[in-house]
Design a protein around this motif. Structure first.
Motif, PDB file in Angstrom:
ATOM      1  N   ASP A 235    -116.298 -41.265  75.386  1.00 54.62           N
ATOM      2  CA  ASP A 235    -116.216 -39.918  75.941  1.00 54.62           C
ATOM      3  C   ASP A 235    -116.947 -38.922  75.029  1.00 54.62           C
ATOM      4  N   TYR A 236    -117.627 -37.969  75.666  1.00 55.06           N
ATOM      5  CA  TYR A 236    -118.407 -36.993  74.902  1.00 55.06           C
ATOM      6  C   TYR A 236    -118.304 -35.628  75.563  1.00 55.06           C
ATOM      7  N   LEU A 237    -118.512 -34.596  74.752  1.00 56.77           N
ATOM      8  CA  LEU A 237    -118.569 -33.230  75.257  1.00 56.77           C
ATOM      9  C   LEU A 237    -119.678 -32.494  74.517  1.00 56.77           C
ATOM     10  N   LEU A 238    -120.554 -31.861  75.278  1.00 52.44           N
ATOM     11  CA  LEU A 238    -121.695 -31.159  74.705  1.00 52.44           C
ATOM     12  C   LEU A 238    -121.700 -29.718  75.193  1.00 52.44           C
ATOM     13  N   VAL A 239    -122.177 -28.820  74.337  1.00 53.81           N
ATOM     14  CA  VAL A 239    -122.264 -27.398  74.687  1.00 53.81           C
ATOM     15  C   VAL A 239    -123.658 -26.887  74.344  1.00 53.81           C
ATOM     16  N   SER A 240    -124.043 -25.826  75.031  1.00 56.40           N
ATOM     17  CA  SER A 240    -125.368 -25.244  74.796  1.00 56.40           C
ATOM     18  C   SER A 240    -125.369 -24.269  73.630  1.00 56.40           C
ATOM     19  N   ASP A 241    -124.188 -23.797  73.211  1.00 57.61           N
ATOM     20  CA  ASP A 241    -124.107 -22.803  72.138  1.00 57.61           C
ATOM     21  C   ASP A 241    -122.906 -23.133  71.261  1.00 57.61           C
ATOM     22  N   ALA A 242    -123.155 -23.753  70.121  1.00 60.64           N
ATOM     23  CA  ALA A 242    -122.062 -24.146  69.238  1.00 60.64           C
ATOM     24  C   ALA A 242    -121.302 -22.943  68.695  1.00 60.64           C
ATOM     25  N   ALA A 243    -121.951 -21.797  68.623  1.00 61.44           N
ATOM     26  CA  ALA A 243    -121.289 -20.597  68.115  1.00 61.44           C
ATOM     27  C   ALA A 243    -120.197 -20.105  69.051  1.00 61.44           C
ATOM     28  N   ALA A 244    -120.239 -20.530  70.312  1.00 62.16           N
ATOM     29  CA  ALA A 244    -119.224 -20.106  71.281  1.00 62.16           C
ATOM     30  C   ALA A 244    -117.950 -20.933  71.184  1.00 62.16           C
ATOM     31  N   VAL A 245    -117.950 -21.986  70.374  1.00 60.58           N
ATOM     32  CA  VAL A 245    -116.811 -22.885  70.266  1.00 60.58           C
ATOM     33  C   VAL A 245    -115.757 -22.287  69.335  1.00 60.58           C
ATOM     34  N   ARG A 246    -114.577 -22.003  69.876  1.00 59.61           N
ATOM     35  CA  ARG A 246    -113.456 -21.553  69.048  1.00 59.61           C
ATOM     36  C   ARG A 246    -112.763 -22.741  68.402  1.00 59.61           C
ATOM     37  N   SER A 247    -112.604 -23.826  69.156  1.00 56.38           N
ATOM     38  CA  SER A 247    -112.012 -25.042  68.608  1.00 56.38           C
ATOM     39  C   SER A 247    -112.398 -26.216  69.498  1.00 56.38           C
ATOM     40  N   PHE A 248    -112.363 -27.397  68.889  1.00 48.66           N
ATOM     41  CA  PHE A 248    -112.617 -28.626  69.628  1.00 48.66           C
ATOM     42  C   PHE A 248    -111.795 -29.718  68.990  1.00 48.66           C
ATOM     43  N   ASP A 249    -111.144 -30.537  69.848  1.00 52.29           N
ATOM     44  CA  ASP A 249    -110.296 -31.589  69.303  1.00 52.29           C
ATOM     45  C   ASP A 249    -110.336 -32.815  70.196  1.00 52.29           C
ATOM     46  N   VAL A 250    -110.166 -33.970  69.580  1.00 54.74           N
ATOM     47  CA  VAL A 250    -109.989 -35.250  70.264  1.00 54.74           C
ATOM     48  C   VAL A 250    -108.539 -35.647  70.035  1.00 54.74           C
ATOM     49  N   ILE A 251    -107.742 -35.681  71.090  1.00 53.25           N
ATOM     50  CA  ILE A 251    -106.292 -35.809  70.971  1.00 53.25           C
ATOM     51  C   ILE A 251    -105.873 -37.280  70.930  1.00 53.25           C
ATOM     52  N   GLN A 252    -105.399 -37.706  69.778  1.00 56.62           N
ATOM     53  CA  GLN A 252    -104.908 -39.078  69.630  1.00 56.62           C
ATOM     54  C   GLN A 252    -103.435 -39.220  69.999  1.00 56.62           C
ATOM     55  N   ASP A 253    -102.694 -38.134  69.880  1.00 59.65           N
ATOM     56  CA  ASP A 253    -101.263 -38.154  70.145  1.00 59.65           C
ATOM     57  C   ASP A 253    -100.870 -36.871  70.871  1.00 59.65           C
ATOM     58  N   PRO A 254    -100.256 -36.969  72.045  1.00 59.85           N
ATOM     59  CA  PRO A 254     -99.712 -38.175  72.686  1.00 59.85           C
ATOM     60  C   PRO A 254    -100.784 -39.015  73.367  1.00 59.85           C
ATOM     61  N   GLU A 255    -100.452 -40.259  73.613  1.00 61.13           N
ATOM     62  CA  GLU A 255    -101.334 -41.151  74.349  1.00 61.13           C
ATOM     63  C   GLU A 255    -101.005 -41.045  75.833  1.00 61.13           C
ATOM     64  N   VAL A 256    -101.946 -40.489  76.599  1.00 62.02           N
ATOM     65  CA  VAL A 256    -101.723 -40.264  78.032  1.00 62.02           C
ATOM     66  C   VAL A 256    -102.672 -41.096  78.890  1.00 62.02           C
ATOM     67  N   SER A 257    -103.491 -41.908  78.237  1.00 59.44           N
ATOM     68  CA  SER A 257    -104.469 -42.780  78.877  1.00 59.44           C
ATOM     69  C   SER A 257    -104.911 -43.754  77.798  1.00 59.44           C
ATOM     70  N   ASP A 258    -105.834 -44.653  78.120  1.00 58.12           N
ATOM     71  CA  ASP A 258    -106.460 -45.432  77.044  1.00 58.12           C
ATOM     72  C   ASP A 258    -107.671 -44.700  76.480  1.00 58.12           C
ATOM     73  N   HIS A 259    -107.953 -43.513  77.016  1.00 56.97           N
ATOM     74  CA  HIS A 259    -108.944 -42.589  76.471  1.00 56.97           C
ATOM     75  C   HIS A 259    -108.208 -41.387  75.879  1.00 56.97           C
ATOM     76  N   CYS A 260    -108.828 -40.732  74.923  1.00 58.04           N
ATOM     77  CA  CYS A 260    -108.255 -39.523  74.337  1.00 58.04           C
ATOM     78  C   CYS A 260    -108.744 -38.293  75.110  1.00 58.04           C
ATOM     79  N   PRO A 261    -107.855 -37.330  75.373  1.00 56.32           N
ATOM     80  CA  PRO A 261    -108.331 -36.072  75.931  1.00 56.32           C
ATOM     81  C   PRO A 261    -109.257 -35.354  74.935  1.00 56.32           C
ATOM     82  N   LEU A 262    -110.337 -34.790  75.461  1.00 60.95           N
ATOM     83  CA  LEU A 262    -111.202 -33.919  74.670  1.00 60.95           C
ATOM     84  C   LEU A 262    -110.886 -32.491  75.091  1.00 60.95           C
ATOM     85  N   ILE A 263    -110.568 -31.622  74.129  1.00 65.97           N
ATOM     86  CA  ILE A 263    -110.183 -30.245  74.461  1.00 65.97           C
ATOM     87  C   ILE A 263    -111.095 -29.271  73.730  1.00 65.97           C
TER      88      ILE A 263
END
Length: 266
Positions: A235-263
């Motif tokens: 899974d990947y997430l890309l943005v056109s302007d990194a300066a607009a990113v307030r936060s980004f996380d790959v959620i390992q816990d809780p496990e809600v799938s066999d993939h991690c949510p990207l937020i």
């Protein structure tokens, strides 16, 4: 604005996923591997493909709609095949879905295919049809439009290596994003791409001016303990302007799938 990208694993862990979504309440949810079986009210059906047998949450799309009642939901099927209620065949659609909070006006959208076309009778041979969805929303808090495009990349039984089909897929994904993105927009492209970090897919997207956040921010996996095969990225997430990113996380816990949510918060 909070954007979540997740492969929902066909609702396998819906008992954990639905409360998580209700608590997290992303403004935009990009959800892949969604099952929609309007011909039945059953909770569970079975997927059969030779020796590959899996339980499927029969109306996973409906389940997520109920968990996010204040969102406008769009289901984008890639194929209609059959799931099984014991020995009874049930027509069932498979694809991805986008959920946008009703406070965000959707001012543009496009749905299309990044690999093959819609398969109306059966899921088809591998690698199977893959759809994508792009929306353009106006965020009054940011005072700007944001385009968000996601896909579920094709699954090749030989692995996640570069192929001509994946090259075409990446270009189609970018074209769908281009179709809803206007000058001045913040652009987001995400999904379960089914490729490795050094792939041609990510090279094509970064060459178009996008910044890939998963590996560039030091995350070592987008999989969790539910996934036992080799290869820790999908899974990947890309943005056109990194300066607009307030936060980004790959959620390992809780496990809600066999993939991690990207937020992503922008």
């Amino acid at each position: 604005m909070k954007i979540m990208c997740l492969n929902g694993w066909g609702g396998t862990l819906y008992e954990d996923l639905l409360p998580y979504l209700s608590h997290t309440v992303p403004d935009v949810l990009c959800l892949q591997e969604v099952v929609h079986s309007p011909a039945t009210e059953k909770d569970w059906l079975t997927y059969r493909d030779g020796d590959h047998i899996l339980p499927q949450r029969a109306n996973f799309f409906r389940d997520v709609c109920r968990a996010l009642p204040d969102h406008v939901a769009t289901f984008c099927p890639a194929a209609q095949g059959v799931l099984w209620d014991e020995e009874v065949q049930i027509p069932s659609q498979w694809g991805l879905a986008t959920f946008v909070h009703k406070s965000l006006p959707v001012i543009g959208q496009v749905q299309g295919f990044v690999h093959k076309e819609y398969s109306p009778v059966g899921y088809g041979d591998h690698p199977r049809s893959r759809s994508a969805h792009a929306v353009r929303v106006f965020d009054y808090g940011l005072d700007r439009a944001v385009s968000i495009t996601h896909m579920h990349g094709l699954r090749d039984l030989n692995g996640k290596m570069d192929t001509p089909e994946r090259r075409v897929q990446a270009k189609r994904l970018l074209a769908l994003s281009d179709a809803v993105t206007c000058p001045g927009d913040l652009r987001v492209i995400c999904g379960d791409f089914n490729v490795e970090p050094a792939s041609e897919t990510l090279e094509i997207l970064t060459h178009a001016g996008l910044v890939e956040l998963v590996t560039s921010r030091g995350f070592e996996s987008t999989r969790n303990s539910r996934y036992t095969k080799p290869g820790r990225f999908a899974d990947y997430l890309l943005v056109s302007d990194a300066a607009a990113v307030r936060s980004f996380d790959v959620i390992q816990d809780p496990e809600v799938s066999d993939h991690c949510p990207l937020i992503l918060e922008i």
